[in-house]
Design a protein around this motif. Structure first.
Motif, PDB file in Angstrom:
ATOM      1  N   SER A 190      10.546  -8.197  -0.923  1.00 30.16           N
ATOM      2  CA  SER A 190       9.346  -8.788  -0.337  1.00 30.16           C
ATOM      3  C   SER A 190       8.122  -8.567  -1.208  1.00 30.16           C
ATOM      4  CB  SER A 190       9.095  -8.181   1.041  1.00 30.16           C
ATOM      5  OG  SER A 190       8.886  -6.782   0.926  1.00 30.16           O
ATOM      6  N   GLY A 191       8.249  -7.677  -2.219  1.00 29.47           N
ATOM      7  CA  GLY A 191       7.118  -7.378  -3.084  1.00 29.47           C
ATOM      8  C   GLY A 191       6.399  -6.095  -2.721  1.00 29.47           C
ATOM      9  N   ILE A 192       6.881  -5.387  -1.696  1.00 30.82           N
ATOM     10  CA  ILE A 192       6.247  -4.157  -1.247  1.00 30.82           C
ATOM     11  C   ILE A 192       6.916  -2.952  -1.898  1.00 30.82           C
ATOM     12  CG2 ILE A 192       5.695  -2.741   0.759  1.00 30.82           C
ATOM     13  CD1 ILE A 192       4.201  -5.449   0.505  1.00 30.82           C
ATOM     14  N   GLU A 193       6.118  -1.990  -2.313  1.00 32.83           N
ATOM     15  CA  GLU A 193       6.627  -0.723  -2.822  1.00 32.83           C
ATOM     16  C   GLU A 193       6.209   0.393  -1.869  1.00 32.83           C
ATOM     17  OE1 GLU A 193       6.926   0.674  -7.170  1.00 32.83           O
ATOM     18  OE2 GLU A 193       5.063   1.609  -6.451  1.00 32.83           O
ATOM     19  N   VAL A 194       7.159   1.239  -1.480  1.00 34.81           N
ATOM     20  CA  VAL A 194       6.854   2.396  -0.639  1.00 34.81           C
ATOM     21  C   VAL A 194       6.796   3.630  -1.530  1.00 34.81           C
ATOM     22  CG1 VAL A 194       7.798   1.413   1.469  1.00 34.81           C
ATOM     23  CG2 VAL A 194       9.307   2.690  -0.035  1.00 34.81           C
ATOM     24  N   GLN A 195       5.754   4.414  -1.362  1.00 36.81           N
ATOM     25  CA  GLN A 195       5.519   5.587  -2.203  1.00 36.81           C
ATOM     26  C   GLN A 195       5.361   6.809  -1.316  1.00 36.81           C
ATOM     27  OE1 GLN A 195       1.906   4.450  -4.183  1.00 36.81           O
ATOM     28  NE2 GLN A 195       2.872   2.847  -5.402  1.00 36.81           N
TER      29      GLN A 195
END
Length: 201
Positions: A93-98
């Protein structure tokens, strides 16, 4: 909205996955309910209730991804222990979780794991490899389909250790190392440690 669960579950009524580990012979199958959410475009996502520490949350269930990842804001601080090791993941989706790797007692239905590694998500950002312009409202709308505080990636992908391997691998008695997903949206279930006869084609 993360697209993987739709792809993983829409093409089959029953999906069987297994690792090289054998079935836990002294324990019968454990059936865990899954909870469908249908969207206005007709697509369906599945959720699963997962207990981390003493807190139960309904998470996005995904057979195409590996790892348990949950927003820090969704869990009390005493539900887990941070390790100090950085963790992050990018989604289609283009989201990065950090965030940070943590350990916790985790339960899925009647199956438990005493020391399961997972990611505590501290920040949501745009994946630098997928999206160059990512406003805050886009991140919020795509955050685990917009309704879940985290994701339960069931895929048993090597290496099966640390964060973020599938939490199923760390359940006591090897109960999560073989499983079947019955993706009948009228009553979807996850069966852990299924009978060998059930796994036959």
């Amino acid at each position: 909205m993360i697209p993987y669960p739709r792809l993983a579950l829409a093409f089959a009524a029953a999906l069987a996955l297994s690792s090289s580990a054998g079935r836990a012979a002294d324990q019968g199958p454990i059936v865990v309910p899954l909870y469908p959410t249908r969207y206005s475009d007709g697509a369906t996502q599945l959720g699963i209730d997962v207990t981390i520490g003493s807190k139960t949350r309904r998470l996005l269930f995904d057979t195409g991804l590996s790892g348990l990842r949950v927003l820090a804001s969704a869990l009390p601080d005493d539900a887990y222990k941070r390790t100090g090791r950085e963790a992050k993941a990018s989604y289609g989706s283009g989201i990065e979780v950090q965030g940070e790797e943590a350990d916790a007692a985790v339960a899925v239905g009647a199956a438990h794991g005493a020391n399961v590694p997972f990611e505590v998500i501290d920040r949501l950002a745009c994946s630098p490899h997928l999206i160059t312009d990512c406003p805050k409202e886009l991140i919020e709308s795509k955050e685990f389909a917009g309704i879940y505080p985290g994701i339960f990636g069931a895929y048993l992908q090597a290496p099966l250790q640390g964060c973020c391997a599938s939490a199923l691998y760390f359940l006591d008695g090897k109960l999560g190392r073989r499983f079947i997903v019955h993706a009948n949206f009228a009553g979807p279930t996850l069966t852990l440690n299924p009978d060998p006869a059930t796994m036959r084609p």
